[in-house]
Design a protein around this motif. Structure first.
Motif, PDB file in Angstrom:
ATOM      1  N   THR A 157       0.845  -1.191   0.144  1.00  0.00           N
ATOM      2  CA  THR A 157       0.507  -0.086  -0.118  1.00  0.00           C
ATOM      3  C   THR A 157       0.820   1.335   0.062  1.00  0.00           C
ATOM      4  O   THR A 157       1.761   1.703   0.614  1.00  0.00           O
ATOM      5  N   VAL A 158       0.855   2.175  -0.665  1.00  0.00           N
ATOM      6  CA  VAL A 158       1.105   3.502  -0.857  1.00  0.00           C
ATOM      7  C   VAL A 158       0.663   4.429  -0.264  1.00  0.00           C
ATOM      8  O   VAL A 158       0.863   5.284   0.381  1.00  0.00           O
ATOM      9  N   ALA A 178      -8.654  -1.459   0.204  1.00  0.00           N
ATOM     10  CA  ALA A 178      -7.465  -1.162  -0.512  1.00  0.00           C
ATOM     11  C   ALA A 178      -8.162  -1.017  -1.795  1.00  0.00           C
ATOM     12  O   ALA A 178      -9.387   0.348  -2.134  1.00  0.00           O
ATOM     13  N   LEU A 179      -7.221  -0.171  -2.361  1.00  0.00           N
ATOM     14  CA  LEU A 179      -7.486   0.966  -3.824  1.00  0.00           C
ATOM     15  C   LEU A 179      -8.203   0.032  -4.541  1.00  0.00           C
ATOM     16  O   LEU A 179      -9.485   0.229  -5.799  1.00  0.00           O
ATOM     17  N   GLY A 180      -7.997  -1.255  -4.546  1.00  0.00           N
ATOM     18  CA  GLY A 180      -9.078  -2.007  -5.778  1.00  0.00           C
ATOM     19  C   GLY A 180      -9.834  -2.572  -4.644  1.00  0.00           C
ATOM     20  O   GLY A 180     -11.410  -1.930  -6.341  1.00  0.00           O
ATOM     21  N   PRO A 182      -9.738  11.101  12.959  1.00  0.00           N
ATOM     22  CA  PRO A 182      -8.944  10.088  11.489  1.00  0.00           C
ATOM     23  C   PRO A 182      -9.976   9.983  11.116  1.00  0.00           C
ATOM     24  O   PRO A 182     -10.080   8.595  11.486  1.00  0.00           O
ATOM     25  N   ALA A 183     -10.984   9.866   9.901  1.00  0.00           N
ATOM     26  CA  ALA A 183     -11.741   8.483   8.909  1.00  0.00           C
ATOM     27  C   ALA A 183     -10.443   8.380   7.993  1.00  0.00           C
ATOM     28  O   ALA A 183     -10.098   9.112   6.865  1.00  0.00           O
ATOM     29  N   THR A 184     -10.279   6.759   7.429  1.00  0.00           N
ATOM     30  CA  THR A 184      -9.847   6.621   6.463  1.00  0.00           C
ATOM     31  C   THR A 184     -10.237   6.184   5.514  1.00  0.00           C
ATOM     32  O   THR A 184     -11.135   4.948   5.787  1.00  0.00           O
ATOM     33  N   PHE A 185     -10.304   6.821   4.361  1.00  0.00           N
ATOM     34  CA  PHE A 185     -11.099   5.914   3.577  1.00  0.00           C
ATOM     35  C   PHE A 185     -10.429   5.754   2.354  1.00  0.00           C
ATOM     36  O   PHE A 185     -10.882   4.911   0.537  1.00  0.00           O
ATOM     37  N   LEU A 186      -8.765   5.245   2.666  1.00  0.00           N
ATOM     38  CA  LEU A 186      -8.226   3.994   2.002  1.00  0.00           C
ATOM     39  C   LEU A 186      -6.568   4.349   2.173  1.00  0.00           C
ATOM     40  O   LEU A 186      -6.637   4.762   2.767  1.00  0.00           O
TER      41      LEU A 186
END
Ligand SMILES: *Cc1c(COP(=O)(O)O)cnc(C)c1O
Length: 367
Positions: A236-237, A335-337, A322-326
């Motif tokens: 993951t980037v 995941a991005l996919g 914080p909310a993480t969407f990716l």
């Protein structure tokens, strides 16, 4: 948005170890490094010493030069012939797909007399249909191309083609494109023995036998995009996060967002997060996508607005979280996919759609 440059470099090394020493790896950094920031990406990749970089436009190439990139910079999209002299002055490597452009380039080479020869590449159309010399006419155009290749002011850096279906389950058409490319390369005389031969984007580099090719052009895999069955998984980037700016208790029947497309079924807790489609969060994720809050998956409720998104959350979530969407949070990961699939698009578009409003922060500054 947090960007892990170390992961970009490790993903490049993964491609390298997969294709082996027989193929050079040319990282594609077009569209501002797939939206992550070309400067950040190039700095992260520098220790891996790429042989060259790939971009789409003249301005992107000039931006790399301004960042101090000294290795060849391939401009992979066909440029309007009028841009070729500008490209020559910036020492970028144009892609030539027709004789008219080749003539303009040869002319620019005459004016650059006394300097090193101008590098260029040939694109061959093996089925993508958008650019490249058309194979069926090779008997007409190759003799002229060959003369240009042999002229002292020009130097052919590489010959390439692009595959249209290297990420699909059925690799038959991709294999046929590679065969056409290999047949062409074997059938003509005059390609310098040191020329790069390349056919593969990320998916092809990781899923296919590359035939005669001695270089690959990975993009999305470097930035954390998976490329289909049978390929390794990238690190993951990018992590896309925003703060909760408001929390409210919704009563049964309350609605949220434009069009009031979501209605509370019981007593619910809604968190308003300061991110919207204006930041590039795909609007398609409304009522479909997820965010991680305190490590827990929480559904996006209602439509995504330009600047805000509402998420149904558990009791402990508070303003400022914080909310993480990716990307990852706690044990969870989006995941991005997964985001691309929910948004009905490809990982490439999710990343390049992230807007200028989001700061790009190197991961090491987030710890
Ligand atoms: C964008 C591009 C690539 C990289 O493709 P990915 O799917 O991101 O790996 C390679 N070659 C060409 C010609 C491209 O335009």
């Amino acid at each position: 948005m947090e960007v892990d440059g170390g992961a970009v470099r490790r993903n490049l090394e993964l491609v390298r170890s997969h294709v082996g020493a027989g193929a050079r790896v040319v990282p594609i950094v077009k569209c501002d490094g797939y939206g992550l920031g070309a400067g950040l990406v190039v700095e992260a990749l520098a220790p891996a010493r790429p042989f060259a970089y790939g971009v789409a436009t003249v301005d992107e190439g000039r931006a790399l030069r301004a960042l101090g990139v000294r290795v060849p910079v391939m401009v992979l999209c066909p440029a309007p012939p009028g841009d070729l002299p500008r490209m020559a002055r910036a020492r970028l490597v144009p892609t030539i797909s027709d004789l008219e452009s080749l003539g303009v380039l040869a002319n620019a080479a005459l004016h650059a007399k006394g300097r090193a020869p101008l590098l260029f590449q040939l694109e061959i159309d093996t089925g993508m249909g958008r650019s490249g010399f058309v194979l069926s006419g090779a008997a007409q155009w190759w003799p002229e191309v060959r003369r240009a290749v042999a002229s002292p002011g020009l130097r052919l850096l590489g010959v390439f083609t692009h595959l249209h279906s290297a990420d699909e389950a059925d690799l038959g058409s991709a294999r046929r494109q590679i065969e056409r490319f290999d047949d062409f390369v074997a059938s003509v005389e005059g390609i310098p023995s040191d020329a790069l031969l390349h056919v593969a984007n990320s998916a092809a580099a990781l899923r296919l036998d590359l035939g005669a090719a001695n270089a690959v052009r990975p993009g999305i895999f470097l930035y954390g995009g998976s490329v289909g069955h049978g390929a390794p998984t990238p690190e993951t980037v990018a992590a896309l996060r925003a703060r909760v700016v408001m929390v409210r208790e919704a009563v049964p029947g309350a609605t949220v967002g434009y069009g009031a497309t979501y209605r509370a079924r019981g007593r619910e807790r809604w968190a308003t997060v300061a991110i919207g489609y204006g930041d590039g969060l795909p609007r398609e994720l409304g009522n479909r996508g997820w965010a991680l809050l305190r490590g827990r998956r929480s559904p996006i409720v209602g439509r995504i607005s330009m600047d805000t998104t509402v998420v149904r959350v558990a009791a402990e979530v508070a303003v400022g979280d914080p909310a993480t969407f990716l990307g990852g949070d706690g044990g969870g990961e989006i995941a991005l996919g997964e985001v691309a699939e929910l948004a009905d698009t490809v990982a490439h578009q999710v990343l390049t759609g992230l807007s200028a409003r989001l700061p790009r922060i190197p991961m090491e500054q987030c710890r």
